[in-house]
Design an enzyme around this catalytic site. Sequence first.
Site, PDB file in Angstrom:
ATOM      1  N   GLU A 189     -17.935   3.279  35.470  1.00  0.00           N
ATOM      2  CA  GLU A 189     -18.888   2.499  34.683  1.00  0.00           C
ATOM      3  C   GLU A 189     -19.075   1.100  35.277  1.00  0.00           C
ATOM      4  O   GLU A 189     -20.213   0.612  35.403  1.00  0.00           O
ATOM      5  CB  GLU A 189     -18.377   2.410  33.249  1.00  0.00           C
ATOM      6  CG  GLU A 189     -19.190   1.548  32.309  1.00  0.00           C
ATOM      7  CD  GLU A 189     -18.501   1.387  30.970  1.00  0.00           C
ATOM      8  OE1 GLU A 189     -18.388   0.241  30.494  1.00  0.00           O
ATOM      9  OE2 GLU A 189     -18.065   2.421  30.395  1.00  0.00           O
TER      10      GLU A 189
ATOM     11  N   ASN B 293     -14.167   4.360  33.058  1.00  0.00           N
ATOM     12  CA  ASN B 293     -14.552   2.955  32.939  1.00  0.00           C
ATOM     13  C   ASN B 293     -14.687   2.298  34.312  1.00  0.00           C
ATOM     14  O   ASN B 293     -15.532   1.420  34.510  1.00  0.00           O
ATOM     15  CB  ASN B 293     -13.531   2.197  32.098  1.00  0.00           C
ATOM     16  CG  ASN B 293     -13.683   2.498  30.615  1.00  0.00           C
ATOM     17  OD1 ASN B 293     -14.221   3.527  30.237  1.00  0.00           O
ATOM     18  ND2 ASN B 293     -13.197   1.611  29.783  1.00  0.00           N
TER      19      ASN B 293
ATOM     20  N   SER C 208     -15.260   7.405  24.576  1.00  0.00           N
ATOM     21  CA  SER C 208     -16.319   6.619  25.210  1.00  0.00           C
ATOM     22  C   SER C 208     -17.615   6.752  24.433  1.00  0.00           C
ATOM     23  O   SER C 208     -17.940   7.826  23.923  1.00  0.00           O
ATOM     24  CB  SER C 208     -16.542   7.077  26.655  1.00  0.00           C
ATOM     25  OG  SER C 208     -17.585   6.330  27.253  1.00  0.00           O
TER      26      SER C 208
END
Length: 469
Positions: A189, A186, A127
Amino acid sequence: MNANIAVIGMGVMGSCLALNMANHNFKVSVYNYTPDLTDKFIKNHPHKNITAYYDIQSLINSVARPRKFFIMVTAGKAVDSVIDSLLPHLDPDDIIMDGGNSFYKDTQRRYDYVTSKGFKYFGIGVSGGEEGALNGPALMPGGNAESYKEIQPVMEAIAAKADDGKPCCTYIGEDGAGHYVKMVHNGIEYADMQLIAEAYLLLKNVGNLSNEQISQIFHEWNQGELSSFLISITADILKETDDMAEGYLVDKILDSAGQKGTGRWTSIAALEQGVNTSIMTSACNARNISSFYAKRQQFADSDLKQTLPVEIDENFVEDVRRSLYTAKIAAYTQGFELYKSASEIHNWHLDLGSVASIFRAGCIIKAKFLNNITNAYQKNPNLENLLEDDFFFHKVQENQQSLRKTIAKAVSFGVPIPAFSNAMAYIDGLCTKTVGANLIQAQRDYFGAHTYKRIDREGTFHHQWQKHY
């Protein structure tokens, strides 16, 4: 040249990771299926520690044993193709690593396949995007625990370093654990970005604030408990003027957000595991509805939506800040609840405090309060839910009235805030003794004889329901 490692795939991420390794004095062999990308990379980034190769056999021969291959190609069939091209030429204990955004179940399959041939396999979550890959990403390696020591020097050297100097890299667990942790990262995120977007909409549309004012607000928020990478770049974005026309660039960008699938994967995994990740799912759905741009313009010009008047007081901006922080806590709580569930299902023994600690730098969700998550799991490694920790319990207790007021204003004004709303519903669901499931279970028993349990006696029951109407 007896390279320490080979990087296969000279796209943006592969190129940056190769340079990162070389800059840390590792000898790196590089290769791409099509030679044009290799040529371009070598031409643009000549480096004494990097040597290019144009066939697999030469690449393999260049790496010191046990040989290490870091694959950075498009997730899917391309990864399988690279693996199959390597296997006939490997020796026992050679290590293949996939650093792409592979689905964790694919990584589990590949792990079983490669290890059955006598070799080692790692799925490594990466990441941080292009800048992170070059200057220090957050890394999430999953694979054989004993073999981790072979790749540890490279991985921890190139990883981002947190404020305490610790590398944002740690061994995650067996088979697909690394890619699973990246997948949920994610998902978090997605939720974080959607919550920030909703705060922006509230400030702009309900608060009637300018881009310049909102940029300054986000800049100020970044100095406090909301400090994070996403808050900081949002402050920058809102202040950026258009380089092709008058005004601010953000106002000229089409209101339709893309997605590559990892957020959806998180929601699907959560449904399979029976874990509530409603905030992440709402973020995926918000991107879905954003893609119906033309249809939204049509309905926006109609009289379908009816709103109510809203009063804005001097506490509005602070209420939005508190709302964002509270909803962010709820989103991370859901993410770490999903981690805990997966750890038990797959027998990964995830160290959730360490997982939080590697997100502190280099990655997209790096944020100040990740330290508080690490502290929570250090105090209680068996913590069932983050909201049971004193810090997060009191933060939600202190701030939830702001979230309720903010949601009420948004709903009255007609501003869509699915992530904020789901955060509140999640908190309320956890804090409510009766959520209507008794009625649902009665319905299931009525039409399908699915049985039910009682609160006043042991056992499972089925009732012969009478038709009264």
